[in-house]
Design a protein around this motif. Structure first.
Motif, PDB file in Angstrom:
ATOM      1  N   ASP A  98      -3.149   4.144   8.564  1.00 57.66           N
ATOM      2  CA  ASP A  98      -2.319   5.043   7.757  1.00 57.66           C
ATOM      3  C   ASP A  98      -2.180   4.407   6.379  1.00 57.66           C
ATOM      4  O   ASP A  98      -2.330   3.193   6.241  1.00 57.66           O
ATOM      5  CB  ASP A  98      -0.936   5.224   8.414  1.00 57.66           C
ATOM      6  N   LEU A  99      -1.888   5.227   5.374  1.00 54.35           N
ATOM      7  CA  LEU A  99      -1.754   4.667   4.024  1.00 54.35           C
ATOM      8  C   LEU A  99      -0.310   4.288   3.682  1.00 54.35           C
ATOM      9  O   LEU A  99      -0.079   3.492   2.773  1.00 54.35           O
ATOM     10  CB  LEU A  99      -2.317   5.671   2.992  1.00 54.35           C
ATOM     11  N   GLY A 102       0.376   7.723  11.369  1.00 47.91           N
ATOM     12  CA  GLY A 102       1.836   7.782  11.310  1.00 47.91           C
ATOM     13  C   GLY A 102       2.447   6.643  12.096  1.00 47.91           C
ATOM     14  O   GLY A 102       1.950   5.496  12.053  1.00 47.91           O
ATOM     15  N   GLU A 133       0.916  12.195  -1.357  1.00 41.59           N
ATOM     16  CA  GLU A 133       0.523  12.564  -0.004  1.00 41.59           C
ATOM     17  C   GLU A 133       1.115  11.638   1.050  1.00 41.59           C
ATOM     18  O   GLU A 133       1.383  12.073   2.156  1.00 41.59           O
ATOM     19  CB  GLU A 133      -1.014  12.562   0.137  1.00 41.59           C
ATOM     20  N   PHE A 188       0.594   9.438  18.746  1.00 37.89           N
ATOM     21  CA  PHE A 188      -0.620   9.968  19.388  1.00 37.89           C
ATOM     22  C   PHE A 188      -1.612   8.842  19.711  1.00 37.89           C
ATOM     23  O   PHE A 188      -2.377   8.939  20.666  1.00 37.89           O
ATOM     24  CB  PHE A 188      -1.248  11.078  18.522  1.00 37.89           C
ATOM     25  N   GLY A 248      -4.458   8.498   9.442  1.00 40.95           N
ATOM     26  CA  GLY A 248      -3.123   9.101   9.331  1.00 40.95           C
ATOM     27  C   GLY A 248      -2.363   9.012  10.640  1.00 40.95           C
ATOM     28  O   GLY A 248      -1.773   9.997  11.088  1.00 40.95           O
ATOM     29  N   VAL A 279      -4.554  13.513  13.710  1.00 44.65           N
ATOM     30  CA  VAL A 279      -3.535  14.442  14.215  1.00 44.65           C
ATOM     31  C   VAL A 279      -2.545  14.715  13.080  1.00 44.65           C
ATOM     32  O   VAL A 279      -1.961  13.779  12.518  1.00 44.65           O
ATOM     33  CB  VAL A 279      -2.777  13.860  15.434  1.00 44.65           C
ATOM     34  N   ASN A 280      -2.386  15.964  12.749  1.00 43.46           N
ATOM     35  CA  ASN A 280      -1.448  16.370  11.690  1.00 43.46           C
ATOM     36  C   ASN A 280      -1.731  15.695  10.359  1.00 43.46           C
ATOM     37  O   ASN A 280      -0.805  15.362   9.607  1.00 43.46           O
ATOM     38  CB  ASN A 280       0.011  16.085  12.131  1.00 43.46           C
ATOM     39  N   HIS A 306      10.894   9.281  12.007  1.00 47.72           N
ATOM     40  CA  HIS A 306       9.794  10.235  12.203  1.00 47.72           C
ATOM     41  C   HIS A 306       9.687  10.764  13.633  1.00 47.72           C
ATOM     42  O   HIS A 306       9.584  11.968  13.859  1.00 47.72           O
ATOM     43  CB  HIS A 306       8.453   9.601  11.782  1.00 47.72           C
ATOM     44  N   GLU A 308      -5.115   1.965   5.614  1.00 39.83           N
ATOM     45  CA  GLU A 308      -6.377   2.518   5.101  1.00 39.83           C
ATOM     46  C   GLU A 308      -6.095   3.865   4.456  1.00 39.83           C
ATOM     47  O   GLU A 308      -5.255   4.621   4.933  1.00 39.83           O
ATOM     48  CB  GLU A 308      -7.386   2.748   6.244  1.00 39.83           C
ATOM     49  N   ASP A 309      -6.866   4.146   3.430  1.00 39.80           N
ATOM     50  CA  ASP A 309      -6.818   5.454   2.781  1.00 39.80           C
ATOM     51  C   ASP A 309      -7.882   6.345   3.425  1.00 39.80           C
ATOM     52  O   ASP A 309      -9.071   5.986   3.429  1.00 39.80           O
ATOM     53  CB  ASP A 309      -7.112   5.256   1.290  1.00 39.80           C
ATOM     54  N   CYS A 310      -7.471   7.480   3.946  1.00 37.83           N
ATOM     55  CA  CYS A 310      -8.420   8.319   4.696  1.00 37.83           C
ATOM     56  C   CYS A 310      -9.529   8.901   3.815  1.00 37.83           C
ATOM     57  O   CYS A 310     -10.543   9.379   4.320  1.00 37.83           O
ATOM     58  CB  CYS A 310      -7.689   9.436   5.435  1.00 37.83           C
TER      59      CYS A 310
HETATM   60  C1  LIG Z   1       2.234  14.559   9.262  1.00 34.11           C
HETATM   61  S1  LIG Z   1       2.101  12.831   9.343  1.00 34.11           S
HETATM   62  C2  LIG Z   1       1.242  12.693  10.902  1.00 34.11           C
HETATM   63  C3  LIG Z   1       1.428  11.370  11.569  1.00 34.11           C
HETATM   64  C4  LIG Z   1       0.877  11.296  13.000  1.00 34.11           C
HETATM   65  N1  LIG Z   1      -0.540  11.484  13.047  1.00 34.11           N
HETATM   66  C5  LIG Z   1       1.578  12.295  13.873  1.00 34.11           C
HETATM   67  O1  LIG Z   1       1.074  13.395  14.071  1.00 34.11           O
HETATM   68  O2  LIG Z   1       2.669  11.961  14.340  1.00 34.11           O
HETATM   69  C6  LIG Z   1       0.764  12.524   8.210  1.00 34.11           C
HETATM   70  C7  LIG Z   1       0.427  11.044   8.043  1.00 34.11           C
HETATM   71  O3  LIG Z   1      -0.696  10.944   7.162  1.00 34.11           O
HETATM   72  C8  LIG Z   1      -0.496   9.830   6.312  1.00 34.11           C
HETATM   73  N2  LIG Z   1      -1.301   9.987   5.091  1.00 34.11           N
HETATM   74  C9  LIG Z   1      -1.104  10.818   4.046  1.00 34.11           C
HETATM   75  N3  LIG Z   1      -2.059  10.660   3.117  1.00 34.11           N
HETATM   76  C10 LIG Z   1      -2.888   9.697   3.601  1.00 34.11           C
HETATM   77  C11 LIG Z   1      -4.065   9.075   3.108  1.00 34.11           C
HETATM   78  N4  LIG Z   1      -4.583   9.400   1.918  1.00 34.11           N
HETATM   79  N5  LIG Z   1      -4.674   8.148   3.872  1.00 34.11           N
HETATM   80  C12 LIG Z   1      -4.157   7.795   5.083  1.00 34.11           C
HETATM   81  N6  LIG Z   1      -3.037   8.334   5.589  1.00 34.11           N
HETATM   82  C13 LIG Z   1      -2.413   9.273   4.860  1.00 34.11           C
HETATM   83  C14 LIG Z   1       0.994   9.818   6.064  1.00 34.11           C
HETATM   84  O4  LIG Z   1       1.453   8.562   5.634  1.00 34.11           O
HETATM   85  C15 LIG Z   1       1.551  10.228   7.419  1.00 34.11           C
HETATM   86  O5  LIG Z   1       1.812   9.122   8.228  1.00 34.11           O
END
Ligand SMILES: C[S@@+](CC[C@H](N)C(=O)[O-])C[C@H]1O[C@@H](n2cnc3c(N)ncnc32)[C@H](O)[C@@H]1O
Length: 222
Positions: free
Chosen positions: A73-74, A54, A7, A58, A52, A115-116, A18, A97-99
């Motif tokens: 973010d992880l 990123g 993920e 945002f 998350g 967001v996303n 990105h 952090e792990d969400c």
């Molecule tokens: C689609 S990107 C969105 C990033 C940002 N929020 C944006 O919209 O620009 C998804 C993000 O979620 C993070 N992610 C994925 N799995 C995760 C988890 N288990 N815990 C925390 N973050 C996670 C990814 O590393 C990535 O940065």
């Protein structure tokens, strides 16, 4: 349940480009539209957790609208990018952090922002349950997910084409949410949905806010 490497590894590999890639794929209009909606969702007294985050695009939009923002973010590469972008703000911390399973105590935050994130995780209900745990009673979740839902067929195809051009394969578990699906997931995790919008002149985004509800048992206890 911890986040599977799948993920976040996919995103870590795309962290260095990105911001530009995301703008190319989704177009500048939706970003502006999300910002206009997002800044109305927070109070200057809010302690906010972002999951998350990123590279922090945002987070940057709301940083000066809230009292304190913990952006997480992880993917280590994303955390590094976000730290660079957000270092100018004295009220923002960035950490890994792990969400699914964060290090924060129960009842800590006024709002949780994602967001996303929801559309790319395998278990969105679990992520929202974790958000609910760390929210204060009456706290809010603010959810934004870009989606092809509601777009004309050709525009949706073009969005997919731009995505594949930049990121070569879809993210694991990625899906296009319809507004009703996000509502259902939020309700399942114990939120009362207060606002539900599908915004965007061209590319669309589902924007949802939910309030932490207390079960009758919890209400009787308090
Ligand atoms: C689609 S990107 C969105 C990033 C940002 N929020 C944006 O919209 O620009 C998804 C993000 O979620 C993070 N992610 C994925 N799995 C995760 C988890 N288990 N815990 C925390 N973050 C996670 C990814 O590393 C990535 O940065």
């Amino acid at each position: 349940m911890p986040g599977s490497e799948k993920e976040y590894k996919y995103w870590g590999e795309r962290a260095s480009t990105h911001d530009n890639d995301y703008l190319y794929i989704t177009g500048p209009t939706i970003n502006r539209e999300i910002k206009e909606w997002l800044i109305l969702q927070f109070e200057v007294t809010d302690m906010v957790l972002e999951l998350g985050c990123g590279s922090g695009g945002f987070s940057e939009m709301i940083a000066d609208k809230v009292k304190h923002l913990t952006a997480t973010d992880l993917a280590p590469e994303m955390v590094g990018k976000a730290k660079g972008k957000l270092s100018q703000f004295g009220n923002v911390e960035v950490q890994k952090e792990d969400c699914y399973n964060t290090s924060f105590k129960d009842n800590t935050f006024d709002a949780v922002l994602m967001v996303n994130l929801l559309h790319i995780v395998k278990e969105p209900v679990t992520v929202l349950e974790e958000s609910r745990r760390v929210l204060k009673d009456d706290g809010r979740v603010v959810i934004v997910d870009v989606t092809g839902c509601g777009m004309p067929f050709l525009s949706k195809m073009a969005l997919g084409f731009r995505y594949m051009k930049k990121w070569s394969r879809p993210a694991p578990y990625s899906r296009n949410f319809a507004p009703g699906e996000v509502t259902k997931i939020a309700q399942e995790a114990g939120f009362m949905v207060e606002e539900l919008n599908l915004i965007g002149k061209d590319t669309k985004a589902v924007c949802v806010t939910g309030r932490k509800t207390m079960s009758e048992d919890m209400q009787n206890e308090s």
